[in-house]
Each structure stands twice: as structure tokens, then as C-alpha cells.
Design an enzyme around this catalytic site. Sequence first.
Site, PDB file in Angstrom:
ATOM      1  N   SER A 113      -3.090  -1.692   5.660  1.00  0.00           N
ATOM      2  CA  SER A 113      -2.182  -2.806   5.394  1.00  0.00           C
ATOM      3  C   SER A 113      -1.288  -2.594   4.183  1.00  0.00           C
ATOM      4  O   SER A 113      -0.505  -1.661   4.149  1.00  0.00           O
ATOM      5  CB  SER A 113      -2.999  -4.088   5.250  1.00  0.00           C
ATOM      6  OG  SER A 113      -2.143  -5.201   5.180  1.00  0.00           O
ATOM      7  N   HIS A 114      -1.457  -3.421   3.164  1.00  0.00           N
ATOM      8  CA  HIS A 114      -0.555  -3.401   2.007  1.00  0.00           C
ATOM      9  C   HIS A 114      -0.975  -2.361   0.972  1.00  0.00           C
ATOM     10  O   HIS A 114      -0.303  -2.209  -0.046  1.00  0.00           O
ATOM     11  CB  HIS A 114      -0.551  -4.777   1.360  1.00  0.00           C
ATOM     12  CG  HIS A 114      -1.929  -5.251   1.016  1.00  0.00           C
ATOM     13  ND1 HIS A 114      -2.821  -5.650   1.990  1.00  0.00           N
ATOM     14  CD2 HIS A 114      -2.580  -5.340  -0.153  1.00  0.00           C
ATOM     15  CE1 HIS A 114      -3.958  -5.981   1.408  1.00  0.00           C
ATOM     16  NE2 HIS A 114      -3.853  -5.795   0.112  1.00  0.00           N
ATOM     17  N   ASP A 278       4.755  -6.082   5.073  1.00  0.00           N
ATOM     18  CA  ASP A 278       3.830  -5.137   4.442  1.00  0.00           C
ATOM     19  C   ASP A 278       3.628  -3.881   5.289  1.00  0.00           C
ATOM     20  O   ASP A 278       4.306  -3.686   6.300  1.00  0.00           O
ATOM     21  CB  ASP A 278       2.485  -5.810   4.138  1.00  0.00           C
ATOM     22  CG  ASP A 278       1.705  -6.120   5.392  1.00  0.00           C
ATOM     23  OD1 ASP A 278       2.335  -6.312   6.448  1.00  0.00           O
ATOM     24  OD2 ASP A 278       0.461  -6.160   5.327  1.00  0.00           O
ATOM     25  N   ASP A 280       1.517  -2.800   7.518  1.00  0.00           N
ATOM     26  CA  ASP A 280       1.251  -2.897   8.960  1.00  0.00           C
ATOM     27  C   ASP A 280       2.000  -4.044   9.626  1.00  0.00           C
ATOM     28  O   ASP A 280       1.739  -4.361  10.790  1.00  0.00           O
ATOM     29  CB  ASP A 280      -0.258  -3.002   9.218  1.00  0.00           C
ATOM     30  CG  ASP A 280      -0.875  -4.240   8.598  1.00  0.00           C
ATOM     31  OD1 ASP A 280      -0.345  -4.730   7.579  1.00  0.00           O
ATOM     32  OD2 ASP A 280      -1.882  -4.743   9.150  1.00  0.00           O
ATOM     33  N   ASP A 282       2.102  -7.339   9.238  1.00  0.00           N
ATOM     34  CA  ASP A 282       1.576  -8.674   9.536  1.00  0.00           C
ATOM     35  C   ASP A 282       1.899  -9.700   8.439  1.00  0.00           C
ATOM     36  O   ASP A 282       1.757 -10.893   8.652  1.00  0.00           O
ATOM     37  CB  ASP A 282       0.073  -8.638   9.859  1.00  0.00           C
ATOM     38  CG  ASP A 282      -0.770  -7.997   8.772  1.00  0.00           C
ATOM     39  OD1 ASP A 282      -0.193  -7.545   7.752  1.00  0.00           O
ATOM     40  OD2 ASP A 282      -2.007  -7.924   8.959  1.00  0.00           O
ATOM     41  N   ARG A 283       2.313  -9.237   7.267  1.00  0.00           N
ATOM     42  CA  ARG A 283       2.643 -10.191   6.201  1.00  0.00           C
ATOM     43  C   ARG A 283       4.145 -10.398   6.088  1.00  0.00           C
ATOM     44  O   ARG A 283       4.935  -9.577   6.545  1.00  0.00           O
ATOM     45  CB  ARG A 283       2.144  -9.676   4.854  1.00  0.00           C
ATOM     46  CG  ARG A 283       0.661  -9.513   4.795  1.00  0.00           C
ATOM     47  CD  ARG A 283       0.275  -9.164   3.382  1.00  0.00           C
ATOM     48  NE  ARG A 283      -1.161  -8.941   3.314  1.00  0.00           N
ATOM     49  CZ  ARG A 283      -1.855  -9.010   2.196  1.00  0.00           C
ATOM     50  NH1 ARG A 283      -1.247  -9.276   1.054  1.00  0.00           N
ATOM     51  NH2 ARG A 283      -3.150  -8.801   2.208  1.00  0.00           N
ATOM     52  N   LYS A 377      -1.655 -12.281  12.140  1.00  0.00           N
ATOM     53  CA  LYS A 377      -0.485 -12.787  11.451  1.00  0.00           C
ATOM     54  C   LYS A 377       0.690 -11.877  11.790  1.00  0.00           C
ATOM     55  O   LYS A 377       0.494 -10.720  12.171  1.00  0.00           O
ATOM     56  CB  LYS A 377      -0.737 -12.897   9.957  1.00  0.00           C
ATOM     57  CG  LYS A 377      -1.316 -11.662   9.283  1.00  0.00           C
ATOM     58  CD  LYS A 377      -1.751 -12.031   7.864  1.00  0.00           C
ATOM     59  CE  LYS A 377      -2.166 -10.805   7.058  1.00  0.00           C
ATOM     60  NZ  LYS A 377      -3.608 -10.535   7.169  1.00  0.00           N
TER      61      LYS A 377
END
Length: 544
Positions: A113-114, A278, A280, A282-283, A377
Amino acid sequence: MNLITTPTAPIAGQRPGTSGLRKKVEVFKQPGYLENFVQSIFYALEGFQGQTLVVGGDGRFHNDVAIQTIVRMAAANGFGRVLVGQRGILSTPAASCVIRKHAAFGGIILSASHNPGGPDGDFGIKYNTGNGGPAPEKITEAIYANTQRIARYLTTDTPDVDLGTQGSSQVGAMQVVVIDSVADHADLLASLFDFERIGALLRGGAFRLCFDAMHAVTGPYAHEIFIRRLGAPAASVINGVPLPDFGGGHPDPNPTYAEDLIKVMFASDAPDFGAASDGDGDRNMIVGRRFIVTPSDSLAVLAANAHFVPGYAAGLKGVARSMPTSAAVDRVAEKLGIRCYETPTGWKFFGNLLDAGQVTLCGEESAGTGSDHVREKDGVWAVLFWLNILAVRGESVETILRDHWRTYGRNYYSRHDYEGVDSAAANGLVAHLRESLATLPGQVIDGATIASADDFSYTDPVDGSVSSAQGIRIGLADGSRIVFRLSGTGTEGATLRVYLERFEPDPAQHAVETQKALAPLIALADRLAGIKARTGRDAPTVIT
Ligand code: VG1
Ligand code: CO
């Protein structure tokens, strides 16, 4: 194809956190490390023989190598078909979309992710179930238990598959289909939002968008959706080429790490609307002209304006937010006469509510918002939701926020992160808080009366499962609150998160700067937890 049964042994530290297993790349590169975890996933599942598995990741370093390993193991374990995003790319929400659309048994998403990427960065893996959402704790616990007793894994001696070209090939009896990474997700989003109206706004020339993909996975999605389908000028997307090390950046869309976007949005000729996503995808971070939208406020604004968006015009069934997320959305839910659920941190807790049709929108303070269109998300979805609202209302982001606060009151909110703290110190801090919980209610500290103190425990309203120790909540008599929890996604030491919230109903007070408005709470948090003394830190690493 020759089946290979490889003897292996448990490897310590394979417990998945808030969203899967995240470790340094060098840890994942250890012989058998990834294989152990993947086989432990397959051992935790039943009934996948001949079924479809979706595989993709955020394009970070080691993504390509890991996918080849997983494809071979899926074939050896008896999957019938694997759908892989072209070049191994699938954003987390796109993976969720593909799993659902193609009725897959589940999916494996490769992302941290982030967290930063590259040879010295982080890597990660998580399993999503057939509803497209992160595996529930029942499955992640079973995976972990398997990693502790694994003795062998299954693979094949087949060569790498070509991930660069869309099309179908065979690995033994299993079919491998390399799919367009973007198309399914873009089509789904087009069915929810008024693309004609958003397109007219973006093409008109008067309104300017800046989307920062942070050299992470959303680049191709942003190009296809904002530029190709909606007609925005090409310069509307910055850092749009995914790089294995995210260009050396930290793909976490917040004012500290999304510095390119902040610079653009705070310049004298700033565009009207800025957003970032981010690693991946999702944010989302939402920024107006010289105006940053707090993620908790963003969720509330989406809920309050959902009737402007075709996909949600019929009304919201309910909303859900994670416990540390501010109660701004609760006020909207109350006005709409719908239920607002409070869940632990992590998207997996929203899945049951979404599947049961209890909620339509969900969100977290960490810049995650989404809906029942997938089970993750969705960053690009949130940006389109905002664009749809802006296209209909014709007002600036700041005007919409100020108007929102006038109507509902303002939930001043901030999260203070202390990253890379000594683990023993962080655990000691939390243990000390836990021990003092019973004695806190009724105490008056610096003029603030503590009304409640507990460690959040959640009973899932759908399946009755209980998740305890999800964060320490201190409630004050005036409705303000402080929450303390340790991150489940970091890879270095511990990350302490301190969440601060104060409600201000009086519009005359809404111009106060956030950290100033929260200053008494910030001081109280340190008094209660001894943050400075225990962590040796004078200030948070990141303030959002
Ligand atoms: C963080 C966020 C949480 C989010 C999780 C996964 O978890 O606080 O809200 O669901 O990351 O997001 P933690 O345990 O570090 O606080 V993502 O975009 O990293 O998949
Ligand atoms: Co993410």
C-alpha cells in the site's frame, strides 16, 4: 508440467496485520518465504479446485517475480484459471472489481500500500475472498496458523508466463489469462457517475484538475478515466507512470508525502481541484485551491451530497466508519435518518455490512473511502465522486466544506503519527494506558473532565464475531475524544497513532487552525500517555 512438492518449514513472523503481510523486500526474497505464505493461504481455503484466482499488484519492486511464483503454485494446487492484470498491475479496488465481475473464488493482491517500495522498501501480500474484500479474521488467523506448521508447498517446473501481452495461455491444466488492468474497473465507475457532466466540466477549460498518482498504481487508471474517457488535458495527471520504487517517494497521500500536489495546489495559479492516491490505489487525498480536506470530512461530504450522483441517487442504506474516524459522518447519517456503524480499523470489517446490504458508503480517517460497488476502499472512485459533486454544485471545494460545517457543525480532527518508535516503548505506553482505564473516568485533568475510557471491542452485527483490543478511547465530558492505537501495517519498529477530535457547533469558530483548535487535547494526550517521555520524541513524524 511436473508437480513439485517442496519440503519447507515454518518461518517466524508471518502474522498478517491490518491488511495482509507486510515486510521488507529482502525478507520476502528469502528462499521459501513467499511460498510458505501462499501455500498457507491455499491450505486455509476449501473448494477452489478448478476455480478462478485473480492475481495482481501495485507494480512495486518484486511484484513480477512474486506473481510468477504464485501462478505456478496456483496451478500446482489445482486452480482452474488465473486472471492476471497486464504487467502484473491491478490496483486494490480494481482487483476487488475483477474478483466480483468474473465470479472468482478469490484473489491475491501484492502490495504494501502506502509503504515505500524498491529493493530496500516494503513488499506485501494479502488474500481477498470471493466477495472481493479482504479476508475476515477467521481466514487470516487460519493462514497464520498454517504458516506455523507448514511442511511442504506445491509448485511446478513451468516457465514464466508472458505478463506483458493480453491473452490466454496454459500452465499445465490451468489457464492463465492476462487481462486489461483498467477496463473492468473503469467500466464500473462509468456506470456510477455522470461522466457526461464531469467530462463537460473537465473539457470546458474553466475548471482545472491535478491528480497526483505518486508514481504508483493509479497512473494507468487516471490516464484512462480522467484523460481518455473524460477528456481532461494530459497535464491533469502528474507522476502518472508507475515505477517499481515509486520514484523514491512514499506513496502515502497526505500533506507531508504528497508534496508535489501540495505545491501545485498552494501556488498562486492553483487548479480548482487536486487529488492523490496511494501505492495500491485504494486511498485518496482531496485538496481544494489552497485548502486541504480532512478525510473524515470528505466521507461526511460524500454522504451529504450522494443524491447528486446517479449511482447513489436512490439513497444510502446506511454508512459506516472506523472507530478512530471522526463523527462528522454520524451527523449526516442522523439528518438523513440512516444508520451509522462504527467498526474497528481496516476495510475487512466493512465487508459483512456491505454484503448484508446494511450500508452503502464507508470510510476511514486514513484517507480511505468506498462504497458497495466493490469491497475495498477506492481512491479513483472517491475522486470521481467529488468531481461529480463539483460538476453539479458549481462551487469550490472550500465553499462546499464551509457550507457543510455551517449545516452540521465542525468536527475538528487530526491524527498524530509517531513512526519507527521502539517497539518495547510503544507496547509499554499502551499497556500503561490499559492499566489506567478503570481509574480515569471522573478525573479532572487541566480542566477537562474524563467521561469514559475503554479499549474498543466490536461485535460484528452480521456474524456475531468479536474483535477486541482495537484501540484505547478516552472520551471527555464535552464530547471531545482521544484515541490511541498501534499500527498494524508498519515494518519498522512500532507506529503509535494518536487521534484527536473536538466538535465545534459555532460557525464563528470554524476559521481556527486545526492544530490550534486541538491544542488542549494534544497536551492532554501527552499527559495521559506520556508520549514524549516514553517514545523520546518531541513531535509526531506525520500530522494529518
Ligand atoms: C492503516 C490505516 C487503516 C487502513 C490500513 C490499510 O492501518 O490506519 O485505516 O485500513 O492502513 O490501508 P494501521 O494499522 O497502520 O493504522 V492501506 O491503503 O495501507 O491498504
Ligand atoms: Co492502500
